[in-house]
Design a protein around this motif. Sequence first.
Motif, short mmCIF file in Angstrom:
data_model
loop_
_atom_site.label_atom_id
_atom_site.label_comp_id
_atom_site.label_asym_id
_atom_site.label_seq_id
_atom_site.Cartn_x
_atom_site.Cartn_y
_atom_site.Cartn_z
N ALA A 1 0.86 -1.18 0.00
CA ALA A 1 0.00 0.00 0.00
C ALA A 1 0.90 1.22 0.00
N ASP A 2 0.69 2.10 -0.97
CA ASP A 2 1.54 3.28 -1.05
C ASP A 2 1.14 4.32 0.00
N GLU A 3 1.74 5.49 -0.06
CA GLU A 3 1.51 6.51 0.95
C GLU A 3 0.05 6.91 1.05
N SER A 4 -0.68 6.79 -0.06
CA SER A 4 -2.11 7.15 -0.05
C SER A 4 -3.00 5.99 0.39
N GLY A 5 -2.41 4.80 0.58
CA GLY A 5 -3.18 3.64 1.01
C GLY A 5 -3.66 2.77 -0.13
N LYS A 6 -3.35 3.12 -1.38
CA LYS A 6 -3.79 2.34 -2.53
C LYS A 6 -3.00 1.04 -2.62
N MET A 7 -3.71 -0.09 -2.78
CA MET A 7 -3.07 -1.41 -2.81
C MET A 7 -2.66 -1.80 -4.23
N ASP A 8 -1.57 -2.54 -4.33
CA ASP A 8 -1.14 -3.13 -5.58
C ASP A 8 -0.24 -4.32 -5.24
N MET A 9 0.32 -4.96 -6.25
CA MET A 9 1.12 -6.15 -6.00
C MET A 9 2.16 -6.35 -7.09
N HIS A 10 3.21 -7.10 -6.77
CA HIS A 10 4.21 -7.55 -7.73
C HIS A 10 4.43 -9.05 -7.52
N VAL A 11 4.57 -9.76 -8.61
CA VAL A 11 5.11 -11.11 -8.55
C VAL A 11 6.61 -10.99 -8.80
N ILE A 12 7.41 -11.63 -7.97
CA ILE A 12 8.86 -11.58 -8.11
C ILE A 12 9.37 -12.98 -8.42
N GLU A 13 10.06 -13.13 -9.54
CA GLU A 13 10.70 -14.39 -9.90
C GLU A 13 12.21 -14.23 -9.77
N ILE A 14 12.84 -15.21 -9.14
CA ILE A 14 14.28 -15.18 -8.93
C ILE A 14 14.89 -16.38 -9.64
N LEU A 15 15.71 -16.13 -10.64
CA LEU A 15 16.40 -17.18 -11.37
C LEU A 15 17.87 -17.15 -11.00
N GLY A 16 18.28 -18.12 -10.19
CA GLY A 16 19.66 -18.20 -9.76
C GLY A 16 20.41 -19.27 -10.50
N LYS A 17 21.71 -19.21 -10.41
CA LYS A 17 22.52 -20.26 -11.00
C LYS A 17 22.37 -21.54 -10.20
N GLU A 18 22.95 -22.61 -10.71
CA GLU A 18 22.73 -23.96 -10.20
C GLU A 18 22.91 -24.06 -8.68
N ALA A 19 23.94 -23.43 -8.14
CA ALA A 19 24.24 -23.57 -6.72
C ALA A 19 23.71 -22.41 -5.89
N ALA A 20 22.78 -21.64 -6.43
CA ALA A 20 22.29 -20.45 -5.73
C ALA A 20 21.56 -20.84 -4.45
N VAL A 21 21.94 -20.22 -3.34
CA VAL A 21 21.31 -20.44 -2.05
C VAL A 21 20.93 -19.07 -1.48
N TYR A 22 19.67 -18.90 -1.09
CA TYR A 22 19.25 -17.62 -0.56
C TYR A 22 17.98 -17.81 0.26
N ASN A 23 17.69 -16.82 1.09
CA ASN A 23 16.44 -16.77 1.84
C ASN A 23 15.42 -16.03 1.00
N LEU A 24 14.41 -16.74 0.51
CA LEU A 24 13.46 -16.16 -0.42
C LEU A 24 12.75 -14.96 0.19
N GLN A 25 12.38 -15.04 1.45
CA GLN A 25 11.68 -13.96 2.11
C GLN A 25 12.54 -12.69 2.16
N GLU A 26 13.78 -12.84 2.60
CA GLU A 26 14.66 -11.69 2.74
C GLU A 26 15.08 -11.12 1.39
N LEU A 27 15.35 -11.99 0.43
CA LEU A 27 15.75 -11.50 -0.89
C LEU A 27 14.59 -10.77 -1.56
N SER A 28 13.37 -11.28 -1.41
CA SER A 28 12.20 -10.62 -1.99
C SER A 28 11.98 -9.25 -1.35
N ARG A 29 12.16 -9.17 -0.03
CA ARG A 29 12.03 -7.88 0.65
C ARG A 29 13.06 -6.89 0.13
#
Length: 448
Positions: A146-174
């Motif tokens: 929700a932006d400063e005016s309170g209007k809601m919206d959304m994004h889908v986030i896709e993460i394409l990592g290399k073969e050995a990619a290790v990450y915390n999906l929650q933290e990386l998305s944030r």
Amino acid sequence: MRKLEFEAQGLIKLLRGSFSGNFKLLMIFPLVLVLIGGLYTGCRKSEGPGQEVVIDGEVAKARAWFLKEVVDKERKLLSLNKMPSGQDSLRKIFARMTRVEKKLKWQEAKSYARNDVKFVVVPLDNLAQPFNNKKYTAGRSVVFYADESGKMDMHVIEILGKEAAVYNLQELSRTAFENRYFKKSDGYERLTANILFYDRNYANNGSYQLTNGVWSGGNFFLSFKKAFTARDRIMASYSQGSSCGTCTKMFLVGFWYDKVTFEVVDYEILAEWDECSEENKEPEYGDGVTQTNSTDCMEECIKNIENLSGSSSTDNSTVSVTFQTISNIRKFKNIKWKIHRGFGWNIYSYEKGVVKLVDPATNKWVWESLEHERIALEGFAIGGTVTPQEGSATPSFTPGTPNVLYAGMHLKYSIKFTPLCGDCIGIEELIKPYVIPYEAGQIWSANP
């Protein structure tokens, strides 16, 4: 937090000792509740300057908005008997949110607040390696904000990592969302990955990249592509027998493009599958639509024919050289070289010559002759067909010329590009195949 709770309990005891009678306690009790509420509010978990995890109903609010404004509207669109026009047509063809909704892990959602902007990160239940191409891992999440005016919206986030990619999906998305929304460039450990953003209709909305943890603008996108040739195969039906259905080869392709000219410079096929009339097995990643109305067919046809030719180029690289012995001092020299490259296909030229050993002491060989045999296509074209056409082949010397240490071949050839124009009837009559001439050349040493 525990210290503040103890202080609140002490305050309650003090008040009890200072006042007598149930009536006075009832009068003062609401004041105590307000005070405890203020102490609790001050204990919200902070995760950094200007940012905190919000312990309230933001997750429930995001879910209610998503179901009402996105999922329910998509379901109504899908229930229409008549195909809508314009952008709604693409939404109906490319509807995904009803499937995304089933995979959202709301129990793992977290809400945040920064600079008067509240947002919720919800991971999706994904396989670590959903692609045939195992060089890539993938993860997805949805960010509701929700932006400063309170209007809601959304994004889908896709993460394409290399073969050995290790990450915390929650933290990386944030981190990715904050970088995009607040125009930041925070890194993430030493990860190398492409990060793609999509809007509420799952249409591409930009990309970024992490290179050894360094954040920057991206030049990568995913797209569905269809092979030109559909094919029939026998598939089990709901009856006891079997039925014949039409299947089309589909591909999920990752493209890299030049940020200045927007020309595609490279690609990689991540997944492929057969899309049949009885079953749709498309992966839930990437962007793209299957066109159906005449206007869309025309646009897709033009786009395909531009991609077929515009994404191809001459190559002039030697692939292999083999020899066949004629005598002690003569050999056939067989050459395969790439003269043209495109998305999923290459055109090769084959030459055959004779080389002769003229000085065994120094292992000196010379050319006696060099002839062109043929050109041939290998691979498959995405979005249409590619047909190579022979032109002329001119060797760099006349057979019998003495002391030719290096010889070359100059080719003139053409390619016929025929676009895939969707399922609309008559479009192929409007946009005809076209032929483009090309030239290629290469030289080779006579020495084996």
